[in-house]
Design an enzyme around this catalytic site. Sequence first.
Site, PDB file in Angstrom:
ATOM      1  N   ARG A 102     -14.454  12.849   6.876  1.00 42.42           N
ATOM      2  CA  ARG A 102     -13.155  13.455   7.227  1.00 42.42           C
ATOM      3  C   ARG A 102     -12.735  14.482   6.180  1.00 42.42           C
ATOM      4  O   ARG A 102     -12.169  15.525   6.507  1.00 42.42           O
ATOM      5  CB  ARG A 102     -12.078  12.364   7.344  1.00 42.42           C
ATOM      6  N   LYS A 109      -9.041  -1.556   5.563  1.00 43.10           N
ATOM      7  CA  LYS A 109      -9.133  -2.032   4.172  1.00 43.10           C
ATOM      8  C   LYS A 109      -8.096  -3.122   3.902  1.00 43.10           C
ATOM      9  O   LYS A 109      -8.398  -4.150   3.303  1.00 43.10           O
ATOM     10  CB  LYS A 109      -8.929  -0.865   3.196  1.00 43.10           C
ATOM     11  N   HIS A 125       0.854  -1.192   0.000  1.00 44.39           N
ATOM     12  CA  HIS A 125       0.000   0.000   0.000  1.00 44.39           C
ATOM     13  C   HIS A 125       0.885   1.236   0.000  1.00 44.39           C
ATOM     14  O   HIS A 125       1.899   1.281   0.691  1.00 44.39           O
ATOM     15  CB  HIS A 125      -0.884  -0.002   1.253  1.00 44.39           C
ATOM     16  N   ASP A 172     -15.402   2.720   6.273  1.00 40.69           N
ATOM     17  CA  ASP A 172     -14.342   3.668   5.877  1.00 40.69           C
ATOM     18  C   ASP A 172     -14.822   4.628   4.802  1.00 40.69           C
ATOM     19  O   ASP A 172     -14.432   5.786   4.783  1.00 40.69           O
ATOM     20  CB  ASP A 172     -13.087   2.919   5.406  1.00 40.69           C
ATOM     21  N   SER A 175      -8.232   3.718   8.879  1.00 35.17           N
ATOM     22  CA  SER A 175      -8.737   3.746   7.507  1.00 35.17           C
ATOM     23  C   SER A 175      -7.938   2.784   6.623  1.00 35.17           C
ATOM     24  O   SER A 175      -8.493   1.929   5.924  1.00 35.17           O
ATOM     25  CB  SER A 175      -8.640   5.186   6.978  1.00 35.17           C
TER      26      SER A 175
END
Length: 441
Positions: free
Chosen positions: A170, A189, A84, A163, A185
């Site tokens: 947010r 995921k 990620h 999320d 968050s």
Amino acid sequence: MATTYSAYQIIQKKRDGKRLSKEEINWFIESLMKGEVAHYQMSALLMAIYIQGMNASETAHLTDAMLYSGKTLTFKGKEVIDKHSTGGVGDKASFILGPIAAACGVKVPMIAGRGLGHTGGTVDKIESIKGFNTSLTLDKFKKLLNQNKISLIGQTKDIAPADKIIYGLRDVTATVESIPLITASIMSKKLAEGANGIVMDIKTGEGAFMSELKDAKALAKSLRNTATRFDKSMITIITDMNQPLGNYIGNSLEIIESIETLKGNGPKDLTDISVKLAGAMIYLGGKAKTIKDGEAKALKSIENGSALKVFKKLIKSQGGDESVVDDYSKLPKAPVVTKYLSTKSGYIQDIKCKEMGLHCVSLGGGRLKTNDKIDPAVGFVLNKKVGDKVEKGEVVLEIHHHKKQNKSVAEIMAALKKEIKITANKTKAPKLVYEIKEVRV
Ligand code: URA
């Protein structure tokens, strides 16, 4: 008797700096999903968390509640590794490190996002390839992962749906830059996506949302803490985002640069970062003894063409036209190229990274609202990067665009005069990697 909670009391508790229990956090998120906690109450709690913070246990409880708001996938095998990136400009490393890791025996399930704001998205970029389907069913996704060791889809509404709501809130309540909220968050995921180890590329610098190194280090630590609480191994790598990564910015252009890098002709910064991240994935997946050993294997997969072969297979298996790999004219191409020339001789000192991303959005290459349509053809080609010598009148960058623009190319050209700094003194390219840390379970 079941305990009853109230949104008011939970918000008040966090507002006053007290610690929330697992039950309170679960109740809040479950009630949000049932529509029994209003979005304005969730927003108030987010602001309280933003100001008061959360400790490691609360962060893990929030992650857990968000994770189980939707479906979870599981993959068998230590070799299933996810990566990620916290996002940046010109960051196309996924298209390089994914095929490399797969060519070295790692299984790479990629569930990627679309671009929002100044950062581009992996899904938008790969969709520049005609026919490429990023909306496979989860069964097909798993089948292709087993067959090719790599598969790439967009985020589904079933993965961590809490999320999606929370991120949207947010975004409009100035609560994005909070380490516990970012951790929950990302991790909700990633954990839902079922990989057994995760390599996190945390960007820092002017083009990243963690612009300060100390904040990037704190986020890395929070991500590692949360990974261990969920029995996942993780390597965090903090990398530079003070200038765009590589030389190409824009969806179709970034696919070309990724293919060139897989062919061994990529720019040094993009190649080095992709190889480093792939090396970490190969090591975490048990296919190398150390990250260095993983990097050597990664380089070999570029040299012997096996990584490029995997990329072709990925495109073909998902309905895309794999002949783009050998013929870039099959990718969307902007009809007009405007050159930005250096106003003086010297050395490139700075290229404002976030601004370059925003210029790409203003050309139509990105989106400011989730429903905006994007133009895959537009973008920038940088001929110079920080540290490079430049002569007066030399091409610093090219703008690839259509004639009709929502913001005129002339405006971008004027802005570049301030955003690309040239100095008489020699300058150095920024460091590429700032920190590498791992937790193994
Ligand atoms: N990426 C995410 O998925 N969530 C955040 O909060 C920030 C970056």
